[in-house]
Design a protein around this motif. Sequence first.
Motif, PDB file in Angstrom:
ATOM      1  N   LEU A   7     -72.353  21.481 153.885  1.00 27.00           N
ATOM      2  CA  LEU A   7     -71.643  22.753 153.671  1.00 27.00           C
ATOM      3  C   LEU A   7     -72.656  23.886 153.557  1.00 27.00           C
ATOM      4  O   LEU A   7     -73.048  24.297 152.474  1.00 27.00           O
ATOM      5  CB  LEU A   7     -70.777  22.669 152.408  1.00 27.00           C
ATOM      6  N   THR A   9     -74.489  27.764 154.440  1.00 29.81           N
ATOM      7  CA  THR A   9     -74.186  29.192 154.489  1.00 29.81           C
ATOM      8  C   THR A   9     -75.347  29.881 155.199  1.00 29.81           C
ATOM      9  O   THR A   9     -76.373  29.256 155.488  1.00 29.81           O
ATOM     10  CB  THR A   9     -74.027  29.813 153.085  1.00 29.81           C
ATOM     11  N   SER A  12     -78.651  29.358 153.484  1.00 38.40           N
ATOM     12  CA  SER A  12     -79.230  28.016 153.343  1.00 38.40           C
ATOM     13  C   SER A  12     -80.667  27.988 153.851  1.00 38.40           C
ATOM     14  O   SER A  12     -81.037  28.711 154.780  1.00 38.40           O
ATOM     15  CB  SER A  12     -78.401  26.992 154.123  1.00 38.40           C
ATOM     16  N   SER A  49     -69.706  25.853 158.234  1.00 32.77           N
ATOM     17  CA  SER A  49     -69.902  27.194 157.674  1.00 32.77           C
ATOM     18  C   SER A  49     -68.621  27.616 156.963  1.00 32.77           C
ATOM     19  O   SER A  49     -67.533  27.105 157.271  1.00 32.77           O
ATOM     20  CB  SER A  49     -70.258  28.207 158.764  1.00 32.77           C
ATOM     21  N   PRO A  50     -68.703  28.534 156.015  1.00 39.10           N
ATOM     22  CA  PRO A  50     -67.509  28.930 155.260  1.00 39.10           C
ATOM     23  C   PRO A  50     -66.388  29.496 156.127  1.00 39.10           C
ATOM     24  O   PRO A  50     -65.205  29.294 155.832  1.00 39.10           O
ATOM     25  CB  PRO A  50     -68.039  29.982 154.285  1.00 39.10           C
ATOM     26  N   LEU A  78     -74.258  19.758 149.588  1.00 31.17           N
ATOM     27  CA  LEU A  78     -74.466  21.194 149.362  1.00 31.17           C
ATOM     28  C   LEU A  78     -75.972  21.443 149.412  1.00 31.17           C
ATOM     29  O   LEU A  78     -76.685  21.113 148.459  1.00 31.17           O
ATOM     30  CB  LEU A  78     -73.895  21.610 148.005  1.00 31.17           C
ATOM     31  N   SER A  95     -71.584  32.820 148.180  1.00 33.26           N
ATOM     32  CA  SER A  95     -71.337  32.600 149.602  1.00 33.26           C
ATOM     33  C   SER A  95     -70.733  31.224 149.879  1.00 33.26           C
ATOM     34  O   SER A  95     -70.199  30.988 150.966  1.00 33.26           O
ATOM     35  CB  SER A  95     -72.640  32.763 150.397  1.00 33.26           C
ATOM     36  N   SER A  96     -70.795  30.319 148.886  1.00 29.72           N
ATOM     37  CA  SER A  96     -70.217  28.977 149.042  1.00 29.72           C
ATOM     38  C   SER A  96     -68.881  28.816 148.332  1.00 29.72           C
ATOM     39  O   SER A  96     -68.276  27.750 148.399  1.00 29.72           O
ATOM     40  CB  SER A  96     -71.197  27.914 148.488  1.00 29.72           C
ATOM     41  N   TYR A  99     -65.714  27.069 149.621  1.00 22.95           N
ATOM     42  CA  TYR A  99     -65.656  25.609 149.727  1.00 22.95           C
ATOM     43  C   TYR A  99     -65.049  24.944 148.487  1.00 22.95           C
ATOM     44  O   TYR A  99     -64.619  23.792 148.537  1.00 22.95           O
ATOM     45  CB  TYR A  99     -67.063  25.029 149.891  1.00 22.95           C
ATOM     46  N   ILE A 122     -75.198  25.539 143.034  1.00 26.95           N
ATOM     47  CA  ILE A 122     -73.928  25.745 143.730  1.00 26.95           C
ATOM     48  C   ILE A 122     -72.919  24.691 143.296  1.00 26.95           C
ATOM     49  O   ILE A 122     -71.750  25.003 143.019  1.00 26.95           O
ATOM     50  CB  ILE A 122     -74.147  25.691 145.255  1.00 26.95           C
TER      51      ILE A 122
END
Length: 335
Positions: A7, A9, A12, A49-50, A78, A95-96, A99, A122
């Motif tokens: 997962l 972003t 990352s 991606s989100p 993550l 930004s996560s 999810y 996260i």
Amino acid sequence: MKQIAVLATNNSISSDLFGLLDFFEYCNVLWQYQQKQQAKPLLHCYLVSPDGKPLLLKQGVSLAVQPHRWQEADAIILPPAYAYNRAQLAAIAQSSSGYFAELQQAAANGKLIAANCTGTFILAASGLLSHKNATSSWFFKDVFQSLYPDVHLQLNKLLVQDGNLLTAGATTSNVNLCLALTEQLVGEAFARQIAKVMLTDPNRSSQIPYMDLSIGQQHNDALVKQIQTHLVKQLAEPFALEALAGQFHLSKRTLLRRFKVALKDTPLNYLQRLRVEHAKRLLETTNQPIEQIVLQVGYEDVSSFRKLFIAYTEFTPSQYRHKFTQEGPINCCPE
């Protein structure tokens, strides 16, 4: 074929994303080599991606993502993101956050959920680590504990599993995290084989020997900073709390209180950490006998310092020297 969803972003860390993809592809290559190219791949690791759009990483690299239903993957990772101070670490999960709802459901369904380094921040922000055992990057321990006090942090361990949640320490611990996931998705024997192929120690279990004990919590108490500098310069001198307080025109009670507020420690414990750290450097870089090193860090009794050293590093001084000694300058490309 087991599915592993990452997962990601746009924030990352690129090396972690590629490292995850490469590790599980190496697993497939080894498996197919063992099966004489006849077997299907063991694992499918893919990026998410989100918003379902391609990732654009800080380095300007664009990465395609796959429209899989990641909630149904066998394992979900993550990955770490760029964050280096309290404000960034506190905001790292924003930004996560898209999810999180389905991540909670995936965890409830028994899916393996994993994170390492700043990725653990996260995971903690998702609420899944609440009242769970976990580890993270030791360097950010104070920030983690202040942001997520209900997480039972075990920083002595390189990797911690609590139920179907796996967390690991900083940077290269992602390899140990991948090995742990491989063991559970494929089996212990295969995990040990891929560890040997990649020259990775599958038994590396503690962060303690790698911690730099001289790195303390950031603070703004100018007087405590002066005392810290003084202790560094007087490393081998006998310690007396009353004398130290008097030198800086403080009562013992005030000195202890200010140290506790600034560093969450006592002056004596802080000095012991400095002494152990200096001993570590001498063990790594010199051939001095243990007895001589002990004297340089303010101790006369080798036995008592040995006990202190073990408490902070989980190694005896001799074991530590054997593991971390530097035999001359590093030469990455010998002729």
